[in-house]
Design a protein around this motif. Structure first.
Motif, PDB file in Angstrom:
ATOM      1  N   ALA A  53       0.794  -1.321  -0.096  1.00  0.00           N
ATOM      2  CA  ALA A  53      -0.183   0.086  -0.085  1.00  0.00           C
ATOM      3  C   ALA A  53       0.890   1.263   0.064  1.00  0.00           C
ATOM      4  CB  ALA A  53      -1.034   0.027   1.299  1.00  0.00           C
ATOM      5  N   LEU A  54       1.817   1.323   0.723  1.00  0.00           N
ATOM      6  CA  LEU A  54       2.786   2.404   0.767  1.00  0.00           C
ATOM      7  C   LEU A  54       3.549   2.654  -0.610  1.00  0.00           C
ATOM      8  CD1 LEU A  54       4.177   2.181   4.414  1.00  0.00           C
ATOM      9  CD2 LEU A  54       2.644   4.097   3.522  1.00  0.00           C
ATOM     10  N   GLY A  55       3.890   1.400  -1.164  1.00  0.00           N
ATOM     11  CA  GLY A  55       4.671   1.537  -2.271  1.00  0.00           C
ATOM     12  C   GLY A  55       3.427   1.940  -3.435  1.00  0.00           C
ATOM     13  N   LEU A  56       2.567   1.714  -3.452  1.00  0.00           N
ATOM     14  CA  LEU A  56       1.621   2.358  -4.561  1.00  0.00           C
ATOM     15  C   LEU A  56       1.169   3.748  -4.159  1.00  0.00           C
ATOM     16  CD1 LEU A  56      -1.291  -0.807  -4.617  1.00  0.00           C
ATOM     17  CD2 LEU A  56       0.522   0.075  -6.413  1.00  0.00           C
ATOM     18  N   LEU A  57       1.128   4.002  -2.961  1.00  0.00           N
ATOM     19  CA  LEU A  57       0.863   5.505  -2.736  1.00  0.00           C
ATOM     20  C   LEU A  57       1.946   6.326  -3.040  1.00  0.00           C
ATOM     21  CD1 LEU A  57      -0.910   5.336   0.775  1.00  0.00           C
ATOM     22  CD2 LEU A  57      -1.787   5.987  -1.430  1.00  0.00           C
ATOM     23  N   ALA A  58       3.113   5.769  -2.653  1.00  0.00           N
ATOM     24  CA  ALA A  58       4.388   6.727  -3.212  1.00  0.00           C
ATOM     25  C   ALA A  58       4.542   6.882  -4.587  1.00  0.00           C
ATOM     26  CB  ALA A  58       5.715   5.936  -2.762  1.00  0.00           C
ATOM     27  N   ARG A  59       4.290   5.682  -5.514  1.00  0.00           N
ATOM     28  CA  ARG A  59       4.311   5.876  -6.796  1.00  0.00           C
ATOM     29  C   ARG A  59       3.172   6.804  -7.479  1.00  0.00           C
ATOM     30  NH1 ARG A  59       2.932   0.585 -10.214  1.00  0.00           N
ATOM     31  NH2 ARG A  59       4.340  -0.288  -8.651  1.00  0.00           N
ATOM     32  N   ARG A  60       2.021   6.915  -6.709  1.00  0.00           N
ATOM     33  CA  ARG A  60       1.221   7.710  -7.253  1.00  0.00           C
ATOM     34  C   ARG A  60       1.401   9.261  -6.885  1.00  0.00           C
ATOM     35  NH1 ARG A  60      -5.129   7.197  -7.611  1.00  0.00           N
ATOM     36  NH2 ARG A  60      -6.025   9.117  -7.684  1.00  0.00           N
ATOM     37  N   ILE A  61       1.810   9.255  -5.667  1.00  0.00           N
ATOM     38  CA  ILE A  61       2.369  10.723  -5.466  1.00  0.00           C
ATOM     39  C   ILE A  61       3.425  11.160  -6.412  1.00  0.00           C
ATOM     40  CG2 ILE A  61       3.614  12.394  -3.327  1.00  0.00           C
ATOM     41  CD1 ILE A  61       1.762  10.278  -1.460  1.00  0.00           C
ATOM     42  N   GLY A  62       4.326  10.504  -6.613  1.00  0.00           N
ATOM     43  CA  GLY A  62       5.478  10.806  -7.299  1.00  0.00           C
ATOM     44  C   GLY A  62       5.206  11.005  -8.748  1.00  0.00           C
ATOM     45  N   SER A  63       4.065  10.576  -9.139  1.00  0.00           N
ATOM     46  CA  SER A  63       3.653  10.679 -10.580  1.00  0.00           C
ATOM     47  C   SER A  63       2.791  12.010 -10.734  1.00  0.00           C
ATOM     48  CB  SER A  63       2.803   9.595 -10.964  1.00  0.00           C
ATOM     49  OG  SER A  63       1.627   9.561 -10.347  1.00  0.00           O
ATOM     50  N   GLN A  64       2.453  12.485  -9.543  1.00  0.00           N
ATOM     51  CA  GLN A  64       1.646  13.635  -9.588  1.00  0.00           C
ATOM     52  C   GLN A  64       2.757  14.995  -9.267  1.00  0.00           C
ATOM     53  OE1 GLN A  64      -1.902  13.159  -7.321  1.00  0.00           O
ATOM     54  NE2 GLN A  64      -2.915  12.019  -8.866  1.00  0.00           N
ATOM     55  N   SER A  65       3.800  14.925  -8.948  1.00  0.00           N
ATOM     56  CA  SER A  65       4.437  15.875  -8.563  1.00  0.00           C
ATOM     57  C   SER A  65       4.834  16.702  -9.606  1.00  0.00           C
ATOM     58  CB  SER A  65       5.892  15.426  -7.346  1.00  0.00           C
ATOM     59  OG  SER A  65       6.696  14.600  -8.245  1.00  0.00           O
ATOM     60  N   ARG A  66       5.131  17.960  -9.207  1.00  0.00           N
ATOM     61  CA  ARG A  66       5.628  18.789 -10.387  1.00  0.00           C
ATOM     62  C   ARG A  66       7.147  18.736 -10.412  1.00  0.00           C
ATOM     63  NH1 ARG A  66       3.721  24.695  -8.631  1.00  0.00           N
ATOM     64  NH2 ARG A  66       5.846  24.840  -9.136  1.00  0.00           N
ATOM     65  N   ASP A  67       7.540  19.178 -11.583  1.00  0.00           N
ATOM     66  CA  ASP A  67       8.978  19.053 -12.108  1.00  0.00           C
ATOM     67  C   ASP A  67       9.892  20.306 -11.290  1.00  0.00           C
ATOM     68  OD1 ASP A  67      11.483  18.595 -13.214  1.00  0.00           O
ATOM     69  OD2 ASP A  67      10.997  19.441 -15.239  1.00  0.00           O
ATOM     70  N   GLU A  68      10.823  19.854 -10.633  1.00  0.00           N
ATOM     71  CA  GLU A  68      11.658  20.867 -10.033  1.00  0.00           C
ATOM     72  C   GLU A  68      12.465  21.802 -10.724  1.00  0.00           C
ATOM     73  OE1 GLU A  68      12.340  17.550  -9.240  1.00  0.00           O
ATOM     74  OE2 GLU A  68      11.261  17.102  -7.393  1.00  0.00           O
ATOM     75  N   SER A  69      12.407  21.670 -12.087  1.00  0.00           N
ATOM     76  CA  SER A  69      13.240  22.806 -12.985  1.00  0.00           C
ATOM     77  C   SER A  69      12.139  23.481 -13.203  1.00  0.00           C
ATOM     78  CB  SER A  69      13.622  21.921 -14.074  1.00  0.00           C
ATOM     79  OG  SER A  69      12.320  21.416 -15.173  1.00  0.00           O
ATOM     80  N   LEU A  70      10.934  23.630 -13.264  1.00  0.00           N
ATOM     81  CA  LEU A  70       9.915  24.521 -13.651  1.00  0.00           C
ATOM     82  C   LEU A  70      10.102  25.586 -12.132  1.00  0.00           C
ATOM     83  CD1 LEU A  70       7.057  22.423 -15.019  1.00  0.00           C
ATOM     84  CD2 LEU A  70       9.130  23.729 -16.144  1.00  0.00           C
ATOM     85  N   ILE A  71      10.419  25.423 -10.888  1.00  0.00           N
ATOM     86  CA  ILE A  71      10.387  26.128  -9.858  1.00  0.00           C
ATOM     87  C   ILE A  71      11.342  27.458 -10.081  1.00  0.00           C
ATOM     88  CG2 ILE A  71      10.606  26.443  -7.444  1.00  0.00           C
ATOM     89  CD1 ILE A  71       9.989  23.557  -7.116  1.00  0.00           C
ATOM     90  N   LEU A  72      10.932  28.727  -9.848  1.00  0.00           N
ATOM     91  CA  LEU A  72      11.584  29.750 -10.313  1.00  0.00           C
ATOM     92  C   LEU A  72      12.370  30.126  -8.962  1.00  0.00           C
ATOM     93  CD1 LEU A  72       8.917  32.390 -11.420  1.00  0.00           C
ATOM     94  CD2 LEU A  72      10.700  30.983 -12.691  1.00  0.00           C
ATOM     95  N   ASP A  73      13.799  30.486  -9.053  1.00  0.00           N
ATOM     96  CA  ASP A  73      14.769  31.143  -8.025  1.00  0.00           C
ATOM     97  C   ASP A  73      14.355  32.322  -7.749  1.00  0.00           C
ATOM     98  OD1 ASP A  73      15.556  32.108 -10.352  1.00  0.00           O
ATOM     99  OD2 ASP A  73      17.598  31.916  -9.744  1.00  0.00           O
ATOM    100  N   PRO A  74      14.676  32.776  -6.588  1.00  0.00           N
ATOM    101  CA  PRO A  74      14.138  34.129  -6.077  1.00  0.00           C
ATOM    102  C   PRO A  74      14.704  35.177  -6.945  1.00  0.00           C
ATOM    103  CG  PRO A  74      15.153  33.003  -3.992  1.00  0.00           C
ATOM    104  CD  PRO A  74      15.454  32.179  -5.355  1.00  0.00           C
ATOM    105  N   ALA A  75      16.027  35.221  -7.612  1.00  0.00           N
ATOM    106  CA  ALA A  75      16.336  36.143  -8.493  1.00  0.00           C
ATOM    107  C   ALA A  75      15.594  36.440  -9.857  1.00  0.00           C
ATOM    108  CB  ALA A  75      17.756  35.854  -8.897  1.00  0.00           C
ATOM    109  N   GLU A  76      14.830  35.290 -10.379  1.00  0.00           N
ATOM    110  CA  GLU A  76      14.132  35.271 -11.264  1.00  0.00           C
ATOM    111  C   GLU A  76      12.831  35.720 -11.026  1.00  0.00           C
ATOM    112  OE1 GLU A  76      13.162  34.539 -15.628  1.00  0.00           O
ATOM    113  OE2 GLU A  76      14.968  34.550 -14.523  1.00  0.00           O
ATOM    114  N   LEU A  77      12.183  35.318  -9.942  1.00  0.00           N
ATOM    115  CA  LEU A  77      10.941  35.969  -9.507  1.00  0.00           C
ATOM    116  C   LEU A  77      11.179  37.424  -9.286  1.00  0.00           C
ATOM    117  CD1 LEU A  77       8.110  35.059  -8.707  1.00  0.00           C
ATOM    118  CD2 LEU A  77       9.161  34.803  -6.398  1.00  0.00           C
ATOM    119  N   ARG A  78      12.208  37.832  -8.739  1.00  0.00           N
ATOM    120  CA  ARG A  78      12.391  39.309  -8.623  1.00  0.00           C
ATOM    121  C   ARG A  78      12.351  40.100  -9.889  1.00  0.00           C
ATOM    122  NH1 ARG A  78      17.150  39.468  -6.725  1.00  0.00           N
ATOM    123  NH2 ARG A  78      16.501  38.521  -4.986  1.00  0.00           N
TER     124      ARG A  78
END
Length: 83
Positions: free
Chosen positions: A40-65
């Motif tokens: 059950a924990l393995g299936l939940l981890a796979r489901r959560i992992g498939s719905q997470s966002r790509d970290e490369s799309l997160i803006l750093d503070p300088a870009e946001l500014r």
């Protein structure tokens, strides 16, 4: 991997039902419970992992500014906001 845990849980249940020893049955039932929880924990981890966002799309503070300054400069110049 979760499906392997489910198969192991099924095998542990089968051994527990066929066993004539009470101690072996209890051990197999505890193992089956552990395998079911792991599956059950393995299936939940796979489901959560498939719905997470790509970290490369997160803006750093300088870009946001920089984007915030561009928006403020556009508002000060009287440009309509970009859609």
């Amino acid at each position: 991997m979760a499906w392997l845990y489910l198969l192991l849980a099924l095998a542990a249940f089968a051994v527990a039902l066929k066993s004539t020893s009470v101690a072996l049955s209890v051990i197999c039932l505890l193992a089956a419970l552990g395998f079911l929880i792991a599956a059950a924990l393995g299936l939940l981890a796979r489901r959560i992992g498939s719905q997470s966002r790509d970290e490369s799309l997160i803006l750093d503070p300088a870009e946001l500014r920089r984007l915030r300054e561009q928006a403020q400069a556009g508002r000060a110049a009287g440009e309509p906001p970009a859609a």
